[in-house]
Design an enzyme around this catalytic site. Structure first.
Site, PDB file in Angstrom:
ATOM      1  N   SER A  48     -10.464  -0.832   4.720  1.00 26.73           N
ATOM      2  CA  SER A  48      -9.359  -1.230   5.921  1.00 26.73           C
ATOM      3  C   SER A  48      -9.110   0.069   6.263  1.00 26.73           C
ATOM      4  O   SER A  48      -8.258   0.761   5.767  1.00 26.73           O
ATOM      5  CB  SER A  48      -8.058  -2.109   5.319  1.00 26.73           C
ATOM      6  OG  SER A  48      -8.703  -3.347   4.964  1.00 26.73           O
ATOM      7  N   GLU A  78      -4.354   2.930   7.011  1.00 34.82           N
ATOM      8  CA  GLU A  78      -4.158   2.760   5.772  1.00 34.82           C
ATOM      9  C   GLU A  78      -4.855   4.364   5.257  1.00 34.82           C
ATOM     10  O   GLU A  78      -4.489   4.601   4.077  1.00 34.82           O
ATOM     11  CB  GLU A  78      -4.828   1.613   5.238  1.00 34.82           C
ATOM     12  CG  GLU A  78      -4.682   1.348   3.901  1.00 34.82           C
ATOM     13  CD  GLU A  78      -5.355   0.091   3.307  1.00 34.82           C
ATOM     14  OE1 GLU A  78      -4.814  -1.003   4.008  1.00 34.82           O
ATOM     15  OE2 GLU A  78      -5.867  -0.218   2.375  1.00 34.82           O
ATOM     16  N   ARG A  84       1.020  -1.445  -0.090  1.00 31.24           N
ATOM     17  CA  ARG A  84      -0.131   0.139   0.078  1.00 31.24           C
ATOM     18  C   ARG A  84       0.757   1.370   0.076  1.00 31.24           C
ATOM     19  O   ARG A  84       0.516   2.167   0.649  1.00 31.24           O
ATOM     20  CB  ARG A  84      -0.997   0.198   1.252  1.00 31.24           C
ATOM     21  CG  ARG A  84      -1.710  -1.081   1.390  1.00 31.24           C
ATOM     22  CD  ARG A  84      -2.897  -1.154   0.316  1.00 31.24           C
ATOM     23  NE  ARG A  84      -3.689  -2.177   0.449  1.00 31.24           N
ATOM     24  CZ  ARG A  84      -3.411  -3.607   0.158  1.00 31.24           C
ATOM     25  NH1 ARG A  84      -2.263  -3.652  -0.641  1.00 31.24           N
ATOM     26  NH2 ARG A  84      -4.084  -4.454   0.396  1.00 31.24           N
TER      27      ARG A  84
HETATM   28  C1  LIG Z   1     -15.598  -0.796   1.034  1.00 24.98           C
HETATM   29  C2  LIG Z   1     -13.902  -0.646   0.269  1.00 24.98           C
HETATM   30  C3  LIG Z   1     -13.280  -1.694   0.378  1.00 24.98           C
HETATM   31  C4  LIG Z   1     -11.961  -1.496  -0.090  1.00 24.98           C
HETATM   32  N1  LIG Z   1     -11.037  -2.371  -0.459  1.00 24.98           N
HETATM   33  C5  LIG Z   1      -9.646  -2.343  -0.643  1.00 24.98           C
HETATM   34  C6  LIG Z   1      -8.853  -3.479  -1.205  1.00 24.98           C
HETATM   35  O1  LIG Z   1      -9.423  -4.685  -1.067  1.00 24.98           O
HETATM   36  N2  LIG Z   1      -7.644  -3.102  -1.159  1.00 24.98           N
HETATM   37  C7  LIG Z   1      -7.269  -1.947  -1.234  1.00 24.98           C
HETATM   38  O2  LIG Z   1      -5.783  -1.779  -1.592  1.00 24.98           O
HETATM   39  N3  LIG Z   1      -7.778  -0.838  -0.841  1.00 24.98           N
HETATM   40  C8  LIG Z   1      -9.202  -1.208  -0.852  1.00 24.98           C
HETATM   41  N4  LIG Z   1     -10.153  -0.099  -0.451  1.00 24.98           N
HETATM   42  C9  LIG Z   1      -9.548   1.340  -0.394  1.00 24.98           C
HETATM   43  C10 LIG Z   1      -9.593   2.302  -1.881  1.00 24.98           C
HETATM   44  O3  LIG Z   1     -10.373   1.618  -2.645  1.00 24.98           O
HETATM   45  C11 LIG Z   1      -8.177   2.303  -2.558  1.00 24.98           C
HETATM   46  O4  LIG Z   1      -7.089   2.895  -1.707  1.00 24.98           O
HETATM   47  C12 LIG Z   1      -8.391   2.871  -3.814  1.00 24.98           C
HETATM   48  O5  LIG Z   1      -7.290   2.818  -4.562  1.00 24.98           O
HETATM   49  C13 LIG Z   1      -8.834   4.560  -3.594  1.00 24.98           C
HETATM   50  O6  LIG Z   1      -9.237   4.862  -4.842  1.00 24.98           O
HETATM   51  P1  LIG Z   1      -9.986   6.589  -4.836  1.00 24.98           P
HETATM   52  O7  LIG Z   1      -9.857   6.805  -6.378  1.00 24.98           O
HETATM   53  O8  LIG Z   1     -10.962   6.557  -4.062  1.00 24.98           O
HETATM   54  O9  LIG Z   1      -8.912   7.277  -4.349  1.00 24.98           O
HETATM   55  P2  LIG Z   1      -8.842   8.623  -3.012  1.00 24.98           P
HETATM   56  O10 LIG Z   1      -9.319   8.083  -2.011  1.00 24.98           O
HETATM   57  O11 LIG Z   1      -9.617   9.494  -3.655  1.00 24.98           O
HETATM   58  O12 LIG Z   1      -7.096   8.994  -3.259  1.00 24.98           O
HETATM   59  C14 LIG Z   1      -6.497   8.312  -2.439  1.00 24.98           C
HETATM   60  C15 LIG Z   1      -5.096   8.967  -2.681  1.00 24.98           C
HETATM   61  O13 LIG Z   1      -4.521   8.996  -4.073  1.00 24.98           O
HETATM   62  C16 LIG Z   1      -4.470  10.359  -4.304  1.00 24.98           C
HETATM   63  N5  LIG Z   1      -4.913  10.648  -5.698  1.00 24.98           N
HETATM   64  C17 LIG Z   1      -6.162  10.282  -6.228  1.00 24.98           C
HETATM   65  N6  LIG Z   1      -6.122  10.336  -7.705  1.00 24.98           N
HETATM   66  C18 LIG Z   1      -4.714  10.863  -8.033  1.00 24.98           C
HETATM   67  C19 LIG Z   1      -4.127  11.080  -9.207  1.00 24.98           C
HETATM   68  N7  LIG Z   1      -4.589  11.207 -10.280  1.00 24.98           N
HETATM   69  N8  LIG Z   1      -2.586  11.409  -9.119  1.00 24.98           N
HETATM   70  C20 LIG Z   1      -2.304  11.552  -8.078  1.00 24.98           C
HETATM   71  N9  LIG Z   1      -2.592  11.276  -6.863  1.00 24.98           N
HETATM   72  C21 LIG Z   1      -3.897  10.982  -6.804  1.00 24.98           C
HETATM   73  C22 LIG Z   1      -5.198  11.177  -3.419  1.00 24.98           C
HETATM   74  O14 LIG Z   1      -4.625  12.691  -3.180  1.00 24.98           O
HETATM   75  C23 LIG Z   1      -5.168  10.485  -2.108  1.00 24.98           C
HETATM   76  O15 LIG Z   1      -3.606  10.702  -1.482  1.00 24.98           O
HETATM   77  C24 LIG Z   1     -11.109  -0.276  -0.188  1.00 24.98           C
HETATM   78  C25 LIG Z   1     -12.078   0.976   0.186  1.00 24.98           C
HETATM   79  C26 LIG Z   1     -13.619   0.687   0.440  1.00 24.98           C
HETATM   80  C27 LIG Z   1     -14.357   1.783   0.809  1.00 24.98           C
END
Ligand SMILES: Cc1cc2nc3c(=O)[nH]c(=O)nc-3n(C[C@H](O)[C@H](O)[C@H](O)COP(=O)(O)OP(=O)(O)OC[C@H]3O[C@@H](n4cnc5c(N)ncnc54)[C@H](O)[C@@H]3O)c2cc1C
Length: 333
Positions: A234, A329, A162
């Site tokens: 998580s 996380e 991560r």
């Molecule tokens: C129900 C649920 C289940 C999940 N299960 C998992 C799992 O199994 N495994 C796992 O690894 N994660 C999991 N996650 C966490 C999450 O889905 C991941 O971390 C995902 O990659 C976040 O994507 P997002 O688009 O929502 O990013 P955001 O939460 O909007 O952003 C995350 C980070 O990335 C940065 N960011 C976003 N876009 C860009 C870009 N284009 N360029 C540079 N920086 C950027 C943001 O500034 C921030 O620092 C889960 C979340 C939920 C709610």
């Protein structure tokens, strides 16, 4: 391009807290992004995908920038693999759905994880024995100080659990605009993790779509649906502890699950939290999810304070009992 002022972020992050941004902007191309960066040069910036790994601890006094660049296309193809470029704003699960329909292997274990392609490459998302880095060829970025494109190969992204360069030194310096994935035409299956194998029992050589459906079914049993319960998945990472502490704890708790890694023993944080009695426990308007104690959910109208307090109480009790400091996380904004 869309720009809104004093905009509620409730629908733009999966915890669903009622916080506001001074400005909210959505861009449909790199040219629009550059224009926004010039126009709002003096504002603090937050790049957001689906907001599924974020906890807003209050209103954001700056501009929140959201990618609506959602195309994906094959760039190159050999007998065994395809190089796909997906833009940052495409939902990762939509990409995986498309790849599975094309019989391409590699990302199907990551099905149903919320979030965009760009953030997946920041977070190095992982599930069921696969991390997204396993399929990343390179990451296309915009340098926020020079406005030039820079492409990072997978090694330069410095991926870890991560973790990536974009979460550390690269944060605030580069925004990801697209990711190139190398996916396989021939079966590469990772079925040894969790109950994936038993879910697919009786199916010889499952297709990417069959693996995807099995993953989705398992995830639906364990994790809250984002449109029903506010959460960020998580909340804590699985800690890695050194051998002396592991030996002490193992003697005390012979049933403690663990995985040997290159730098110590990885202990499932869910087990530690459950041992401390947190499963299904509530604090304020936040609850530890019954089926997966790593997840904190918003009961409906929780504040950031409710979630922060519960997270702190969990961290303190795990530390007190196991002498392990949980690392979160979820990113606090
Ligand atoms: C129900 C649920 C289940 C999940 N299960 C998992 C799992 O199994 N495994 C796992 O690894 N994660 C999991 N996650 C966490 C999450 O889905 C991941 O971390 C995902 O990659 C976040 O994507 P997002 O688009 O929502 O990013 P955001 O939460 O909007 O952003 C995350 C980070 O990335 C940065 N960011 C976003 N876009 C860009 C870009 N284009 N360029 C540079 N920086 C950027 C943001 O500034 C921030 O620092 C889960 C979340 C939920 C709610």
């Amino acid at each position: 391009m869309t720009i809104l002022e004093n905009h509620s972020l409730k629908a733009h992050h999966t915890f669903g807290l009622d916080v506001r941004a001074r400005y909210w902007a959505q861009y449909a191309g790199v040219d629009e992004l550059v224009e926004l960066l010039h126009r709002f040069a003096d504002q603090p910036k937050c790049f957001i995908g689906e907001g599924s790994n974020l906890l807003f601890t209050g209103d954001f006094d700056g501009i929140v920038l959201h990618s609506a660049m959602c195309r994906a296309a094959a760039l190159n193809e050999t007998d065994t693999e395809v190089l796909i470029e997906a833009q940052s704003g495409l939902k990762m699960d939509e990409l995986i759905e498309q790849l599975a329909a094309m019989q391409l292997y590699g990302l199907e274990n990551l099905s149903y994880i919320p979030g965009q392609v760009g953030a997946a490459a920041v977070q190095n998302i992982g599930a069921y024995g696969v991390e997204v880095k396993d399929c990343i060829d390179s990451v296309k970025t915009l340098d926020l100080s020079t406005f030039e494109t820079r492409i990072f190969n997978c090694e330069e992204c410095q991926y870890g659990y991560r973790d990536s360069f974009f979460k550390r030194e690269g944060k605030g310096r580069y925004v990801i605009t697209a990711v190139r994935f190398r996916v396989s035409k021939t079966p590469i299956l990772h079925l040894d993790y969790g109950n994936l194998h038993s879910c697919l029992a009786g199916i010889d050589n499952p297709s990417p779509e069959q693996v995807r459906q099995a993953v989705i079914a398992i995830r639906k049993q364990k994790l809250p649906e984002v449109d029903e319960y506010g959460s960020a998945g998580s909340f804590f990472k699985n800690p890695v502890i050194a051998a002396p502490l592991y030996d002490t704890l193992h003697a005390q708790y012979p049933d403690m699950p663990s995985f040997v890694t290159s730098n110590g023993y990885k202990i499932p944080a869910a087990w530690l939290i459950e041992q401390c009695g947190w499963k299904d426990k509530q604090s304020g308007r936040a609850t530890v999810w019954q089926q997966q104690p790593l997840v904190i959910v918003n009961n409906g109208n929780a504040t950031a304070e409710d979630i922060l307090q519960l997270a702190q109480q969990i961290t303190d009790s795990v530390n007190e009992r196991f002498h392990i400091q949980l690392e979160r996380e979820v990113e606090y904004i």
